[in-house]
Scaffold this motif. Structure first.
Motif, PDB file in Angstrom:
ATOM      1  N   LEU A  25      22.746   7.727  23.201  1.00  0.00           N
ATOM      2  CA  LEU A  25      24.026   7.837  22.503  1.00  0.00           C
ATOM      3  C   LEU A  25      24.577   9.253  22.580  1.00  0.00           C
ATOM      4  O   LEU A  25      25.783   9.462  22.750  1.00  0.00           O
TER       5      LEU A  25
ATOM      6  N   LYS B 125      26.096   9.850  26.058  1.00  0.00           N
ATOM      7  CA  LYS B 125      27.394   9.191  26.215  1.00  0.00           C
ATOM      8  C   LYS B 125      28.500   9.970  25.518  1.00  0.00           C
ATOM      9  O   LYS B 125      29.618  10.075  26.009  1.00  0.00           O
ATOM     10  N   ARG B 126      28.208  10.519  24.349  1.00  0.00           N
ATOM     11  CA  ARG B 126      29.226  11.267  23.612  1.00  0.00           C
ATOM     12  C   ARG B 126      29.599  12.564  24.322  1.00  0.00           C
ATOM     13  O   ARG B 126      30.733  13.024  24.253  1.00  0.00           O
ATOM     14  N   LYS B 127      28.652  13.166  25.004  1.00  0.00           N
ATOM     15  CA  LYS B 127      28.909  14.435  25.677  1.00  0.00           C
ATOM     16  C   LYS B 127      29.560  14.247  27.045  1.00  0.00           C
ATOM     17  O   LYS B 127      30.041  15.202  27.642  1.00  0.00           O
TER      18      LYS B 127
END
Length: 219
Positions: free
Chosen positions: A208, A211-213
Motif C-alpha cells: 500500500l 502504491k501511494r508513493k
C-alpha cells in the motif's frame, strides 16, 4: 535560669532511654541505615565443646552480581560458603544498590537464635558487620533476601557447615530449580488466526505504501 531543672533532667533521661530502647531491643540493633538481628559473638551452641576458630566472610548484594545468571535480577556475589563446625563466622555485608537488601540465615538452633534466624539488613548502599557461631551439626543452611521477589529473582545462596548435607534447590549456578521457568504458548485456533492476520497485515502495508508513493502518469 529555669524554675524546673528537675523536670528538664527527667525529660532528658527519658529521651535517652527511649533512644537506647529503639536502637537495641530484644536481640535487634537498628539505626537509620540498617538492622542486625540475633547476632551472637560469644555463646557456644550446645553441641560445641569449644570454638573452632574465626572465619571472616564478605558478602556483597546487588543487581550487578546477577548479571552472570540469565533471567535473574538480584544476587549475592557468591552463592556458597563452607565453614568448619563450631566456627565463629564474622560477616561483612555490603549492599551495592540504592534499595533494601537483606542477608538472612535460616535453620539455626532456636534456643540460641530466636526463630532460628540470623538477620542483616541495609536500607540502601552501605555496610554492616556481625557474627554468629555455627553448631557442630553437618548441615547446609539457606542464605537469602526475604524482600518480595528478591530471592525468586536470584538472591539466594547456601552456607555449608563441614561440607554440608547436600545442595539446596534453586541456588543460582549451583543447583537446578524444583520447577524450572517455562514460557509455553497455547497454539489454539485463535492464536493461529491472530498470527495469520498479523502476517497478512504485515505483508500488505508495504504494498500500500508503494502504491501511494507511485507518481501519477502524465496527461
Amino acid at each position: 535560669m529555669t524554675k524546673f531543672p528537675g523536670l528538664i533532667l527527667l525529660a532528658a533521661l527519658t529521651m535517652s532511654f527511649d533512644a537506647n530502647a529503639m536502637m537495641q531491643h530484644d536481640g535487634m540493633m537498628m539505626d537509620d541505615k540498617g538492622m542486625i538481628m540475633h547476632a551472637n559473638h560469644d555463646n557456644l551452641p550446645r553441641d560445641c565443646q569449644k570454638l573452632a576458630g574465626d572465619v571472616d566472610i564478605t558478602i556483597r548484594a546487588g543487581h550487578e552480581h546477577a548479571q552472570k545468571f540469565a533471567g535473574k535480577m538480584y544476587a549475592f556475589d557468591q552463592q556458597e560458603w563452607d565453614v568448619p563446625p563450631c566456627s565463629r563466622v564474622n560477616i561483612t555485608f555490603i549492599n551495592d544498590d540504592n534499595i533494601r537488601h537483606q542477608l538472612m540465615i535460616h535453620g539455626l538452633p532456636g534456643y540460641l537464635y530466636p526463630q532460628g534466624m540470623f538477620h542483616l539488613e541495609l536500607y540502601g548502599k552501605g555496610e554492616l558487620k556481625a557474627s554468629l557461631i555455627m553448631p557442630a551439626q553437618i548441615k547446609t543452611y539457606l542464605v537469602h533476601c526475604e524482600l518480595a521477589q528478591h530471592m525468586e529473582k536470584g538472591m539466594k545462596a547456601q552456607l555449608k557447615v563441614g561440607g554440608g548435607d547436600g545442595d539446596l534447590p534453586s541456588i543460582p549456578g549451583i543447583s537446578p530449580p524444583i520447577r524450572a521457568d517455562r514460557y509455553t504458548q497455547d497454539w489454539n485456533t485463535m492464536t493461529w488466526l491472530v498470527m495469520g492476520l498479523a502476517f497478512v497485515v504485515g505483508m500488505s502495508l508495504p504494498l500500500l505504501m508503494v502504491k501511494r508513493k507511485k507518481p501519477a502518469a502524465d496527461i
